[in-house]
Design a protein around this motif. Sequence first.
Motif, PDB file in Angstrom:
ATOM      1  N   HIS A   1      -3.549  10.249   4.024  1.00 30.59           N
ATOM      2  CA  HIS A   1      -2.106  10.348   3.750  1.00 30.59           C
ATOM      3  C   HIS A   1      -1.457  11.356   4.701  1.00 30.59           C
ATOM      4  O   HIS A   1      -0.369  11.130   5.209  1.00 30.59           O
ATOM      5  CB  HIS A   1      -1.871  10.795   2.309  1.00 30.59           C
ATOM      6  CG  HIS A   1      -2.236   9.746   1.293  1.00 30.59           C
ATOM      7  ND1 HIS A   1      -1.586   8.538   1.209  1.00 30.59           N
ATOM      8  CD2 HIS A   1      -3.180   9.720   0.322  1.00 30.59           C
ATOM      9  CE1 HIS A   1      -2.116   7.822   0.232  1.00 30.59           C
ATOM     10  NE2 HIS A   1      -3.094   8.514  -0.322  1.00 30.59           N
TER      11      HIS A   1
ATOM     12  N   TRP B   1       0.704   4.682   1.402  1.00 24.52           N
ATOM     13  CA  TRP B   1      -0.047   5.358   2.475  1.00 24.52           C
ATOM     14  C   TRP B   1       0.882   6.381   3.118  1.00 24.52           C
ATOM     15  O   TRP B   1       1.795   6.033   3.851  1.00 24.52           O
ATOM     16  CB  TRP B   1      -0.560   4.338   3.502  1.00 24.52           C
ATOM     17  CG  TRP B   1      -1.667   4.887   4.344  1.00 24.52           C
ATOM     18  CD1 TRP B   1      -1.681   5.014   5.704  1.00 24.52           C
ATOM     19  CD2 TRP B   1      -2.941   5.383   3.895  1.00 24.52           C
ATOM     20  NE1 TRP B   1      -2.873   5.566   6.120  1.00 24.52           N
ATOM     21  CE2 TRP B   1      -3.669   5.801   5.032  1.00 24.52           C
ATOM     22  CE3 TRP B   1      -3.546   5.525   2.636  1.00 24.52           C
ATOM     23  CZ2 TRP B   1      -4.947   6.349   4.950  1.00 24.52           C
ATOM     24  CZ3 TRP B   1      -4.823   6.069   2.551  1.00 24.52           C
ATOM     25  CH2 TRP B   1      -5.502   6.468   3.701  1.00 24.52           C
TER      26      TRP B   1
ATOM     27  N   SER C   1     -11.105   7.098  -8.060  1.00 22.65           N
ATOM     28  CA  SER C   1     -10.130   8.133  -8.410  1.00 22.65           C
ATOM     29  C   SER C   1      -9.006   7.573  -9.295  1.00 22.65           C
ATOM     30  O   SER C   1      -8.525   8.266 -10.182  1.00 22.65           O
ATOM     31  CB  SER C   1      -9.562   8.801  -7.162  1.00 22.65           C
ATOM     32  OG  SER C   1      -8.857   7.872  -6.401  1.00 22.65           O
TER      33      SER C   1
ATOM     34  N   LYS D   1       0.809  -1.227   0.000  1.00 22.72           N
ATOM     35  CA  LYS D   1       0.000   0.000   0.000  1.00 22.72           C
ATOM     36  C   LYS D   1       0.836   1.267   0.000  1.00 22.72           C
ATOM     37  O   LYS D   1       1.829   1.363   0.722  1.00 22.72           O
ATOM     38  CB  LYS D   1      -0.904   0.029   1.245  1.00 22.72           C
ATOM     39  CG  LYS D   1      -1.751  -1.211   1.447  1.00 22.72           C
ATOM     40  CD  LYS D   1      -2.827  -1.351   0.394  1.00 22.72           C
ATOM     41  CE  LYS D   1      -3.620  -2.640   0.576  1.00 22.72           C
ATOM     42  NZ  LYS D   1      -4.603  -2.853  -0.478  1.00 22.72           N
TER      43      LYS D   1
ATOM     44  N   SER E   1      -4.377  11.706  -8.490  1.00 19.30           N
ATOM     45  CA  SER E   1      -4.506  10.778  -7.368  1.00 19.30           C
ATOM     46  C   SER E   1      -3.310   9.836  -7.457  1.00 19.30           C
ATOM     47  O   SER E   1      -3.052   9.254  -8.514  1.00 19.30           O
ATOM     48  CB  SER E   1      -5.823  10.015  -7.524  1.00 19.30           C
ATOM     49  OG  SER E   1      -5.789   8.798  -6.861  1.00 19.30           O
ATOM     50  N   GLY E   2      -2.570   9.709  -6.368  1.00 18.53           N
ATOM     51  CA  GLY E   2      -1.329   8.928  -6.397  1.00 18.53           C
ATOM     52  C   GLY E   2      -1.517   7.543  -6.999  1.00 18.53           C
ATOM     53  O   GLY E   2      -0.773   7.129  -7.899  1.00 18.53           O
TER      54      GLY E   2
HETATM   55  O1  PMV Z   1      -4.558   7.486  -4.650  1.00 17.18           O
HETATM   56  P1  PMV Z   1      -5.129   7.846  -3.342  1.00 17.18           P
HETATM   57  O2  PMV Z   1      -4.653   9.184  -2.858  1.00 17.18           O
HETATM   58  O3  PMV Z   1      -6.626   7.735  -3.342  1.00 17.18           O
HETATM   59  O4  PMV Z   1      -4.581   6.803  -2.252  1.00 17.18           O
HETATM   60  C1  PMV Z   1      -4.841   5.429  -2.337  1.00 17.18           C
HETATM   61  C2  PMV Z   1      -4.455   4.748  -1.098  1.00 17.18           C
HETATM   62  C3  PMV Z   1      -4.788   3.273  -1.008  1.00 17.18           C
HETATM   63  O5  PMV Z   1      -5.793   2.906  -1.914  1.00 17.18           O
HETATM   64  C4  PMV Z   1      -5.293   2.977   0.395  1.00 17.18           C
HETATM   65  C5  PMV Z   1      -3.560   2.410  -1.212  1.00 17.18           C
HETATM   66  C6  PMV Z   1      -3.034   2.303  -2.614  1.00 17.18           C
HETATM   67  O6  PMV Z   1      -1.819   2.164  -2.753  1.00 17.18           O
HETATM   68  O7  PMV Z   1      -3.822   2.319  -3.581  1.00 17.18           O
END
Ligand code: PMV
Length: 340
Positions: free
Chosen positions: A204, A13, A103, A11, A142-143
Motif C-alpha cells: 500500500h 491498493w 488477515s 481492489k 487490516s483494510g
Molecule cells: O487488507 P490488506 O491491507 O491486507 O490489503 C488487501 C489488498 C488486496 O487484497 C490486494 C486487495 C483487496 O482489496 O483486498
Amino acid sequence: CESPSNIALIKYWGKYEPQLPINPSISFTLSNCRTKTSIDYSPRLKAQGKFVFLYDGKTKKSFENKIKEFLDRISSFCPYLENLFLKINSKNTFPHSSGIASSASAFSSLAFCIVSIEKSYNERMTEQIFFNKVSFIARLGSGSASRSISGPSMIWGENEFHSGCSNFFAINYNKQLHKSFKNYQNTILIIDNKIKKLSSSLGHKKMTNHPFLNDRKNQAKKNLKIILNAFSIGDLEAFIKVVEQEAMTLHALMMSSDPPTVLIKSKTLQVIELLKKFREKEKVPVCFTLDAGPNVHILYPEKYKLQVIKFIKEKLVYYCQNELFIEDMVGLGTKLLDSN
Ligand code: PMV
C-alpha cells in the motif's frame, strides 16, 4: 464468532492514515475460508498484561505483535479494553500453509468479538451501529477485513455510485444482486503456498508516490460504476472484463512501483492463459482474479460448477502446489457462534 475471508473485485491498493483507502473497493464475501475466534475476558489485575493470544490452543509469538499493535490502535474507540484481560483463541478453517491471506478473516472475527463485548453492556447499540463499528474496528487491523462483515458483497470507500458508503467502514451492497450472481463460486488455485515476499502494508505504501496514482484512482471509480451496473442487470461480460482488468492492474501497479515488485509466478500466467482458452472454447462465463500473490481465484456462476471443476482437475491442477485448490463461494459474513 466466525468470520470469512473476502475476495476483492475492485481492489483496494494504496492507503493513507489512519488506514483509509485511496479508492473505493468492492468484494464478494466468501463462505468456507473462515477464522473462528473466541475471547474469554475478565477484569485485568494490576500485574497482568492486556492479552494472551493462542492459535488453535497454542501460543503463537509471531502473531502477538500484530495483535498488540491492533489493540493499541483501537484503544480510544474501545476504552473498556483498558480494564480487561483478554484470552484470545483463533483458528482458521482453511489450510494454514495454503498461502491464503488470513488477515481479513482474522481481524474481522477479532473485531466482532471485541465489539460484542461492548454490545452486551450497551443496550442502545442498534444492529446497524454494531455492524458499522465491527467493520470500522476490523479496518484498523487490516483494510480488507472491513469488507468481511456481511455479504454477499460489501463496498468500502466513498463514491458517488452507491449511497451510504464511507472510507471508515464498509457497507453491504444493499440492492438486489441479479440472479446470475446468486451463489457465485470462487475456486482458489494454490500456485504457491509460501508466505508473501511483500506485506500488503508495504505494498500500500508503494502507492503513495506511484507515477500512476491519479489514473488508478480514476480507473477504480470507473470500474466500480461498471461492476454495480453489471450486478443489477446480470451483465456477466462486463463483470468479467472489469474483474480481470482489476487483477492485472493490481500487479501492473506493483511491477511499475519503485523498486518494482513481482508477486505472480509463471504458473499464474499459464493458468490464466488456459482459463481464457477454456472460456472462449466452451462459452463458459468464467474469469480470474488475483490477490497480492500468485494464487488464482476462479469466479463463475454456480450452474457451471461441475464443468469448471472438471476442467480444473484435468488441466489446471498440475500447476497447483501439491495439487491443492480450495472450493469456496459467496457467503453472508461474520456470525456469532454458540458459546457452548
Ligand atoms: O487488507 P490488506 O491491507 O491486507 O490489503 C488487501 C489488498 C488486496 O487484497 C490486494 C486487495 C483487496 O482489496 O483486498
